[in-house]
Design an enzyme around this catalytic site. Structure first.
Site, PDB file in Angstrom:
ATOM      1  N   LYS A  73       0.826  -1.216   0.000  1.00  0.00           N
ATOM      2  CA  LYS A  73       0.000   0.000   0.000  1.00  0.00           C
ATOM      3  C   LYS A  73       0.857   1.262   0.000  1.00  0.00           C
ATOM      4  O   LYS A  73       0.625   2.180  -0.794  1.00  0.00           O
ATOM      5  CB  LYS A  73      -0.935  -0.036   1.210  1.00  0.00           C
ATOM      6  CG  LYS A  73      -1.870   1.141   1.338  1.00  0.00           C
ATOM      7  CD  LYS A  73      -3.024   0.850   2.256  1.00  0.00           C
ATOM      8  CE  LYS A  73      -2.664   0.057   3.462  1.00  0.00           C
ATOM      9  NZ  LYS A  73      -1.659   0.713   4.330  1.00  0.00           N
ATOM     10  N   THR A  75       3.992   1.436  -0.856  1.00  0.00           N
ATOM     11  CA  THR A  75       4.733   1.408  -2.125  1.00  0.00           C
ATOM     12  C   THR A  75       3.891   2.008  -3.245  1.00  0.00           C
ATOM     13  O   THR A  75       4.386   2.796  -4.066  1.00  0.00           O
ATOM     14  CB  THR A  75       5.099  -0.051  -2.479  1.00  0.00           C
ATOM     15  OG1 THR A  75       5.710  -0.651  -1.341  1.00  0.00           O
ATOM     16  CG2 THR A  75       6.038  -0.129  -3.652  1.00  0.00           C
ATOM     17  N   ARG A  96       2.492   7.985   6.824  1.00  0.00           N
ATOM     18  CA  ARG A  96       2.736   7.934   8.267  1.00  0.00           C
ATOM     19  C   ARG A  96       4.195   7.595   8.566  1.00  0.00           C
ATOM     20  O   ARG A  96       4.902   7.048   7.728  1.00  0.00           O
ATOM     21  CB  ARG A  96       1.835   6.868   8.908  1.00  0.00           C
ATOM     22  CG  ARG A  96       0.363   7.203   8.853  1.00  0.00           C
ATOM     23  CD  ARG A  96      -0.472   6.035   9.321  1.00  0.00           C
ATOM     24  NE  ARG A  96      -0.311   4.877   8.440  1.00  0.00           N
ATOM     25  CZ  ARG A  96      -0.666   3.640   8.769  1.00  0.00           C
ATOM     26  NH1 ARG A  96      -1.187   3.396   9.946  1.00  0.00           N
ATOM     27  NH2 ARG A  96      -0.503   2.647   7.919  1.00  0.00           N
ATOM     28  N   LYS A 107       6.141  -6.868  10.807  1.00  0.00           N
ATOM     29  CA  LYS A 107       5.634  -6.113   9.664  1.00  0.00           C
ATOM     30  C   LYS A 107       6.736  -5.403   8.876  1.00  0.00           C
ATOM     31  O   LYS A 107       6.639  -5.192   7.684  1.00  0.00           O
ATOM     32  CB  LYS A 107       4.599  -5.087  10.169  1.00  0.00           C
ATOM     33  CG  LYS A 107       3.941  -4.275   9.068  1.00  0.00           C
ATOM     34  CD  LYS A 107       2.863  -3.365   9.662  1.00  0.00           C
ATOM     35  CE  LYS A 107       2.265  -2.453   8.608  1.00  0.00           C
ATOM     36  NZ  LYS A 107       3.160  -1.353   8.226  1.00  0.00           N
ATOM     37  N   ALA A 275      -3.816   1.473  12.389  1.00  0.00           N
ATOM     38  CA  ALA A 275      -5.199   1.473  11.900  1.00  0.00           C
ATOM     39  C   ALA A 275      -6.036   0.379  12.541  1.00  0.00           C
ATOM     40  O   ALA A 275      -7.262   0.451  12.517  1.00  0.00           O
ATOM     41  CB  ALA A 275      -5.217   1.308  10.381  1.00  0.00           C
ATOM     42  N   PHE A 303      -3.732  -0.557   6.725  1.00  0.00           N
ATOM     43  CA  PHE A 303      -4.339  -1.876   6.572  1.00  0.00           C
ATOM     44  C   PHE A 303      -5.436  -1.879   5.502  1.00  0.00           C
ATOM     45  O   PHE A 303      -5.372  -1.127   4.540  1.00  0.00           O
ATOM     46  CB  PHE A 303      -4.838  -2.408   7.914  1.00  0.00           C
ATOM     47  CG  PHE A 303      -3.728  -2.705   8.883  1.00  0.00           C
ATOM     48  CD1 PHE A 303      -2.645  -3.474   8.511  1.00  0.00           C
ATOM     49  CD2 PHE A 303      -3.750  -2.206  10.177  1.00  0.00           C
ATOM     50  CE1 PHE A 303      -1.603  -3.746   9.396  1.00  0.00           C
ATOM     51  CE2 PHE A 303      -2.713  -2.475  11.066  1.00  0.00           C
ATOM     52  CZ  PHE A 303      -1.650  -3.245  10.684  1.00  0.00           C
ATOM     53  N   PHE A 383       3.696  -8.174  -9.221  1.00  0.00           N
ATOM     54  CA  PHE A 383       4.820  -8.995  -8.774  1.00  0.00           C
ATOM     55  C   PHE A 383       5.356  -9.759  -9.983  1.00  0.00           C
ATOM     56  O   PHE A 383       4.593 -10.100 -10.896  1.00  0.00           O
ATOM     57  CB  PHE A 383       4.376  -9.999  -7.695  1.00  0.00           C
ATOM     58  CG  PHE A 383       4.299  -9.414  -6.313  1.00  0.00           C
ATOM     59  CD1 PHE A 383       5.177  -9.811  -5.308  1.00  0.00           C
ATOM     60  CD2 PHE A 383       3.334  -8.461  -5.993  1.00  0.00           C
ATOM     61  CE1 PHE A 383       5.110  -9.279  -4.035  1.00  0.00           C
ATOM     62  CE2 PHE A 383       3.257  -7.920  -4.718  1.00  0.00           C
ATOM     63  CZ  PHE A 383       4.157  -8.337  -3.734  1.00  0.00           C
ATOM     64  N   TRP A 411       6.964  -0.784  -8.313  1.00  0.00           N
ATOM     65  CA  TRP A 411       7.984  -1.418  -7.473  1.00  0.00           C
ATOM     66  C   TRP A 411       9.252  -1.679  -8.297  1.00  0.00           C
ATOM     67  O   TRP A 411      10.370  -1.413  -7.847  1.00  0.00           O
ATOM     68  CB  TRP A 411       7.447  -2.734  -6.898  1.00  0.00           C
ATOM     69  CG  TRP A 411       8.388  -3.398  -5.926  1.00  0.00           C
ATOM     70  CD1 TRP A 411       8.488  -3.186  -4.588  1.00  0.00           C
ATOM     71  CD2 TRP A 411       9.390  -4.382  -6.248  1.00  0.00           C
ATOM     72  NE1 TRP A 411       9.480  -3.976  -4.046  1.00  0.00           N
ATOM     73  CE2 TRP A 411      10.051  -4.716  -5.047  1.00  0.00           C
ATOM     74  CE3 TRP A 411       9.790  -5.017  -7.431  1.00  0.00           C
ATOM     75  CZ2 TRP A 411      11.079  -5.657  -4.985  1.00  0.00           C
ATOM     76  CZ3 TRP A 411      10.821  -5.947  -7.383  1.00  0.00           C
ATOM     77  CH2 TRP A 411      11.459  -6.256  -6.159  1.00  0.00           C
TER      78      TRP A 411
END
Length: 558
Positions: A73, A75, A96, A107, A275, A303, A383, A411
């Site tokens: 998210k 990214t 954040r 995480k 979150a 999240f 991906f 990415w």
């Protein structure tokens, strides 16, 4: 083909002096308080000077429920910001700050990944500019002053059994969830049961992220309820006379932090409530300031959309008078397969059927976000192992839901990979078709607000809460807190309160274990299921792999 790690890519970044980044937004160097060469805080004087400018377009990035396969998210937020700049838009990213707890736990960090990162990555994921330490110190100063007040005669007649203010630490430490303080005799005060939460769950964090300036910050800090008397009347932080000193500790932390993406585009990184146990958005002061300085502001909510986006809309937008122009919902083929029942070890094999089966989770989020009156675009975060047939399956499903999915390769390719997504998002935002409205009105009862979220967002049949909780909510309504929004503390892994229940479950119940009044932040927290406000470390924490190499560089952060 061997891929470079996030930290290797970040280390090779061609960073520009932070004054050059500020100049892109029209910020003079005299209004930047530098922390080294590559990060700075923005002065309140400058923030005040741009308040009357028109707002740019606000883009919210959210996601499906997180899976061990990863969604990306942050990214995508960074990649979209770079993509918008690359197609000629003046865009700024607002994300954040990272918490040390999950960084050393499971995480990892919160600076994006691959070629869509915010730098300096190492500092951002560690101490950064000290904001979280300031929040921890301010929170614990208040805790110390409460116990000190009781020790020196308890003039406010605080019921020591009803001190609600816990302590905080920015680390995952399950041993501190429930503790007994003041053991050791008379000199150490009165023994009582207490506990620690993680710093990002502190009401002080929520207040910093919702306050508009230092005066508002101090008022909100003073409004926090820290204990109750024997007659059950509330004791506020201002009664303890802690609000002034807390504001002093938070003076610099209140100023947004300016950094840059790998492509040298501006990013504000400020605040960091979780979150799943807090409201999950970066600070109002950073977002509202960015909207005055850029034509597009790309921000994220933590999240899945059932938590982050719901709270962004119902809490942050309501409090700050904001309205998103477009929502980007991040999904991956791998996560769809996991939601479709594929084990993590088997994600490499093509499985179109599992993708189709797993899309139910994505569909539920699309429907939920649309219910706020905002257009939704799905970003398929690419991906390397994704097959064309699997990507097409997601596209077709999203089209059947009246939305569209766009493959984004930020990415691997940075802004070149996100240009298509950026163009579509800009088109939608510029159409101005959003008709944003929160899910419930202020005047709805507190328990009804909890029920509304549980039934309309989680698709639960009922909310389970014993009489004690219902009575507590009624008492808060009688005290004038009935118009506050609710902040649901719930697992991020499922629409339900059972983290193992993937997909789009129905027919479940939402048990509310506890409710907490955050009178300063301006919301009521409903703690659901087994969610913890102080997480623990996993069996093999990330900290085991973090070290300095022979060159003195950090290894193992991600």
């Amino acid at each position: 083909m061997a891929f470079k790690s996030d930290i290797e890519i970040a280390r090779e970044a061609n960073k520009k002096p932070i004054q050059e980044i500020g100049a892109k937004l029209g910020i003079g160097s005299e209004h930047l308080l530098p922390y080294g060469h590559d990060k700075a805080k923005l002065s309140q004087e400058f923030i005040n000077s741009v308040k009357d400018r028109p707002n740019g377009k606000l883009i919210l990035v959210t996601a499906i429920n997180p899976t061990p396969a990863g969604e990306g998210k942050t990214t995508t937020t960074v990649g979209l910001g770079d993509g918008l700049n690359a197609i000629g838009k003046k865009a700024c990213v607002c994300i954040r700050e990272a918490s040390l707890g999950p960084n050393f736990g499971m995480k990892g960090g919160a600076a994006g990944g691959g070629y869509a990162q915010v730098v300096p990555m190492e500092e951002m994921n560690l101490h950064f500019t000290g904001d979280f330490h300031a929040i921890t110190s301010a929170h614990n100063l208040l805790a110390a002053m409460i116990d000190n007040h009781i020790y020196w005669g308890n003039e406010l007649d605080i019921d020591t059994r009803r001190v609600t203010w816990r302590r905080v630490l920015d680390m995952n430490d399950r041993a501190l969830r429930d503790v007994v303080t003041s053991l050791g005799g008379v000199a150490n005060g009165f023994p009582r049961q207490a506990g620690f939460d993680i710093t990002v769950a502190s009401e002080v964090m929520a207040i910093l992220c919702l306050a508009t300036d230092l005066a508002d910050l101090q008022k909100r800090l003073g409004d926090m309820i820290v204990a109750y008397r024997r007659d059950k009347s509330p004791v506020y932080a201002r009664d303890i006379k802690a609000d002034g000193a807390m504001t002093v500790l938070l003076k610099d932390a209140m100023q947004p932090n300016l950094v840059q993406t790998l492509e040298n585009n501006p990013a504000f990184v400020h605040g960091g409530p979780f979150a799943n146990i807090a409201h999950g958005c970066n600070s109002v002061i950073a977002t509202t300031t960015a909207l005055k300085l850029a034509d597009y502001v790309v921000t994220e909510a933590g999240f899945g959309a059932d938590l982050g986006a719901e709270k962004f809309m119902n809490i942050k937008c309501r409090k700050a008078g904001l309205a998103p122009d477009c929502v980007v919902l991040v999904a991956t083929v791998r996560a769809m397969k996991m939601n479709g029942g594929v084990a993590k070890a088997d994600l490499g094999a093509e499985n179109v059927e599992a993708v189709q089966k797993g899309c139910a989770n994505l569909g539920r989020h699309i429907e939920n976000v649309k219910s706020f009156g905002v257009p939704v675009v799905v970003a398929i975060n690419h991906f390397a192992g994704d097959t064309e047939a699997e990507v097409d399956a997601v596209r077709e499903y999203v089209a059947s839901q009246g939305s569209e999915a766009i493959l984004s390769k930020h990415w691997a390719d940075g802004s070149r990979g996100s240009a298509d997504l950026a163009r579509r998002v800009a088109e939608i935002a510029e159409k101005g078709e959003a008709q944003f409205a929160p899910l419930y009105p202020d005047e709805m009862g507190l328990f009804e607000k909890i029920e509304t979220i549980a039934k309309r967002i989680y698709r639960a049949d009922e909310v389970l809460a014993d009489q004690k909780i219902r009575t507590q909510l009624k008492e808060w309504e009688a005290q004038g807190y009935g118009n506050l929004p609710v902040c649901m503390a719930k697992t991020q892994y499922s629409f339900s309160t059972d983290p193992s229940l993937r997909g789009a479950p129905t027919g479940h119940s939402v048990p509310v274990r506890e409710v907490r009044l955050s009178a300063g932040a301006g919301f009521v927290v409903a703690i659901c299921g087994e969610i913890m406000t102080m997480p623990g470390l996993p069996r093999v924490p990330s900290a085991e792999a973090i070290r300095l190499n022979d060159a003195g560089q950090i290894e193992g952060l991600f």
